[in-house]
Design a protein around this motif. Structure first.
Motif, PDB file in Angstrom:
ATOM      1  N   SER A  55       0.695  -1.344  -0.112  1.00  0.00           N
ATOM      2  CA  SER A  55      -0.088  -0.060  -0.016  1.00  0.00           C
ATOM      3  C   SER A  55       0.931   1.106   0.195  1.00  0.00           C
ATOM      4  O   SER A  55       2.144   1.186   0.395  1.00  0.00           O
ATOM      5  N   GLY A  56       0.250   2.122  -0.321  1.00  0.00           N
ATOM      6  CA  GLY A  56       0.771   3.667  -0.244  1.00  0.00           C
ATOM      7  C   GLY A  56       1.409   3.805   1.319  1.00  0.00           C
ATOM      8  O   GLY A  56       2.214   4.421   1.697  1.00  0.00           O
ATOM      9  N   THR A  57       0.394   3.470   2.251  1.00  0.00           N
ATOM     10  CA  THR A  57       0.658   3.817   3.639  1.00  0.00           C
ATOM     11  C   THR A  57       1.947   3.049   4.014  1.00  0.00           C
ATOM     12  O   THR A  57       2.737   3.633   4.815  1.00  0.00           O
ATOM     13  N   ALA A  84      -3.894   9.048   6.047  1.00  0.00           N
ATOM     14  CA  ALA A  84      -2.763   8.113   6.123  1.00  0.00           C
ATOM     15  C   ALA A  84      -1.488   8.537   6.091  1.00  0.00           C
ATOM     16  O   ALA A  84      -0.582   8.149   6.579  1.00  0.00           O
ATOM     17  N   ASP A 159       4.790  12.731  -0.274  1.00  0.00           N
ATOM     18  CA  ASP A 159       3.696  11.777  -0.412  1.00  0.00           C
ATOM     19  C   ASP A 159       2.921  12.005  -1.691  1.00  0.00           C
ATOM     20  O   ASP A 159       1.914  13.132  -1.964  1.00  0.00           O
ATOM     21  N   ALA A 161       1.079  10.008  -3.334  1.00  0.00           N
ATOM     22  CA  ALA A 161       0.059   9.046  -3.626  1.00  0.00           C
ATOM     23  C   ALA A 161      -0.894   9.434  -4.658  1.00  0.00           C
ATOM     24  O   ALA A 161      -1.508   8.362  -5.193  1.00  0.00           O
ATOM     25  N   GLU A 162      -1.352  10.725  -4.856  1.00  0.00           N
ATOM     26  CA  GLU A 162      -2.391  11.117  -5.582  1.00  0.00           C
ATOM     27  C   GLU A 162      -1.647  11.675  -6.887  1.00  0.00           C
ATOM     28  O   GLU A 162      -2.534  12.247  -7.562  1.00  0.00           O
ATOM     29  N   SER A 183       0.679   5.461  -4.197  1.00  0.00           N
ATOM     30  CA  SER A 183      -0.441   4.584  -4.119  1.00  0.00           C
ATOM     31  C   SER A 183      -1.107   4.198  -5.202  1.00  0.00           C
ATOM     32  O   SER A 183      -1.099   4.597  -6.284  1.00  0.00           O
ATOM     33  N   LYS A 188      -7.034   5.054  -7.121  1.00  0.00           N
ATOM     34  CA  LYS A 188      -6.149   6.326  -7.970  1.00  0.00           C
ATOM     35  C   LYS A 188      -5.938   6.154  -9.310  1.00  0.00           C
ATOM     36  O   LYS A 188      -6.636   5.259 -10.056  1.00  0.00           O
TER      37      LYS A 188
HETATM   38  C1  LIG Z   1      -2.332  11.779   0.186  1.00  0.00           C
HETATM   39  C2  LIG Z   1      -2.474  10.076   0.435  1.00  0.00           C
HETATM   40  N1  LIG Z   1      -1.440   9.364   1.051  1.00  0.00           N
HETATM   41  C3  LIG Z   1      -1.259   8.175   1.462  1.00  0.00           C
HETATM   42  C4  LIG Z   1      -2.271   7.358   0.635  1.00  0.00           C
HETATM   43  C5  LIG Z   1      -2.439   6.038   1.118  1.00  0.00           C
HETATM   44  O1  LIG Z   1      -2.324   5.204   0.406  1.00  0.00           O
HETATM   45  P1  LIG Z   1      -2.778   3.521   0.453  1.00  0.00           P
HETATM   46  O2  LIG Z   1      -4.395   3.942   0.349  1.00  0.00           O
HETATM   47  O3  LIG Z   1      -2.301   2.920  -0.948  1.00  0.00           O
HETATM   48  O4  LIG Z   1      -2.303   2.927   1.727  1.00  0.00           O
HETATM   49  C6  LIG Z   1      -3.341   8.103   0.058  1.00  0.00           C
HETATM   50  C7  LIG Z   1      -4.615   7.215  -0.606  1.00  0.00           C
HETATM   51  O5  LIG Z   1      -5.278   6.216  -0.263  1.00  0.00           O
HETATM   52  C8  LIG Z   1      -3.359   9.472  -0.067  1.00  0.00           C
HETATM   53  O6  LIG Z   1      -4.756  10.065  -0.699  1.00  0.00           O
END
Ligand SMILES: Cc1ncc(COP(=O)(O)O)c(C=O)c1O
Length: 376
Positions: A55-57, A84, A159, A161-162, A183, A188
């Motif tokens: 995951s992104g987290t 997250a 970060d 992710a987006e 992510s 996404k």
């Molecule tokens: C800004 C941001 N950071 C982190 C994440 C975490 O990614 P993930 O859902 O893959 O853990 C997300 C989205 O889910 C996000 O929008």
């Protein structure tokens, strides 16, 4: 049929790759597709090293760990983000300090960041890292952010992710930080259903992250561990999906930008409506098209519009609720906050998926217009 905010958009190639992975019996969180996805992703973004994660987290968590952030450290981050970002800071025992957005990009305000870094230095307690978020498919103003971090000798993590596919001064999102997280969650711009990627130009950090993501197994024939590890690796099946999706990224960016353009053309002139700007320092993907609604001028509030759309089976969402307003982060320091609070109060994300049809878009536009008429 319900119109979703940002549903998965799958192509034929990833289906073939997934079946190939299945038939090869590489069903574990390792295998040829994982290695290939890392290589292809690194090449697409323009970074030397990448590790595919669950995951992104997980990518954010490992970024903080390999960056040496630990208990009691402070990490400065955007208040306008998804939880997250901040959860990951707490996983390593560090304390988040929130910084307001600038209006130009809705992202971390570089001037406020600089002020906070100076204030920390004066107190003799510099933060360990800055975690800058590239929100809704647009980069933060990364050059002054990076300069401020360098001035204070502070690690910069992005970060992103987006923001896969976005760029800043012609350079891809995720290449400015010392480390960056992406992510592939279902909503996404490309997805593996769930997944993430950590990238860096430092090989030792990515090697360490890979080690930590597989339970920190030492190289020994038996099971031996010298550190606490995690089960964070991406499955080979999902990496196959990711490879197929990655090939479609330019099309996906084009589709989301076209949707943004269409919404702007049809709604941009309405009194009280303002679209999230595209700052002149970069190129956004418009992963989500967001706008603000001034109820006095538009005649209806953000919530009126959201609920009206919901009644037409159209999913729209409020802009992220700032982290300094979240009960779970009450008591954390914040610098500024008014801009993020206003964006939350007035901000709405419209359906933006790359599979959205012209007809779907028309329904969204008509829904917004009908809501205005109903309230006037
Ligand atoms: C800004 C941001 N950071 C982190 C994440 C975490 O990614 P993930 O859902 O893959 O853990 C997300 C989205 O889910 C996000 O929008």
């Amino acid at each position: 049929m319900r119109i979703y905010l940002s549903p998965p958009h799958m192509g034929n190639e990833e289906r073939a790759l997934l079946l190939e992975a299945f038939d090869s019996n590489w069903i574990a969180p390792l295998g040829p597709h994982v290695d290939a996805f890392e290589r292809e992703f690194a090449a697409a973004v323009g970074v030397p090293y990448a590790v595919a994660l669950s995951s992104g987290t997980a990518a954010l968590h490992l970024a903080l760990l390999v960056g040496g952030v630990g208990p009691g450290d402070e990490v400065l981050t955007s208040t306008l983000t998804f939880s997250a970002t901040v959860n990951a800071i707490t996983y390593v025992g560090a304390r988040p300090v929130f910084i307001d957005s600038e209006r130009r990009s809705w992202n971390l305000d570089p001037d406020l960041l600089s002020e906070e870094l100076d204030a920390c230095a004066q107190r003799g307690r510099p933060p360990k890292a800055v975690l800058a978020v590239d929100l809704y498919g647009q980069c933060a103003d990364l050059e002054p952010i990076r300069a401020a971090c360098r001035r204070h000798g502070v690690l910069l993590i992005e970060d992103a992710a987006e923001a896969l596919g976005a760029s800043y001064q012609g350079q891809a999102a995720g290449t400015f930080g010392d480390l960056a997280a992406f992510s592939f969650n279902g909503n996404k711009i490309i997805t593996t259903s769930g997944g993430g990627m950590l990238v860096s130009s430092r090989r030792d950090w990515i090697d360490l992250a890979r080690h930590l993501s597989t339970q920190a197994r030492d190289s020994a024939p038996h099971y031996q561990h010298s550190r606490i590890g995690y089960n964070y690796r991406l499955s080979n099946l999902l990496a196959a999906v990711g490879r197929g999706q990655l090939r479609l990224l330019p099309d996906r960016v084009a589709a989301r930008r076209a949707t943004n353009q269409a919404y702007r053309q049809q709604l941009g002139q309405l009194p009280g409506i303002e679209f999230a700007p595209e700052a002149n320092f970069g190129r956004a993907t418009f992963w989500l098209t967001c706008l603000t609604i001034d109820p006095d001028r538009f005649g209806a509030s953000r919530e009126d519009v959201r609920l009206h759309l919901e009644r037409q089976d159209i999913e729209a969402r409020p802009v992220w609720k700032p982290m300094h307003l979240q009960p779970v982060f009450a008591g954390c320091r914040v610098r500024g906050g008014d801009v993020a609070e206003e964006l939350f109060a007035k901000g709405l994300c419209l359906p933006s998926g790359s599979s959205l049809t012209q007809g779907d878009r028309q329904k969204v536009v008509e829904g917004v217009l009908a809501c205005q008429s109903a309230h006037s």
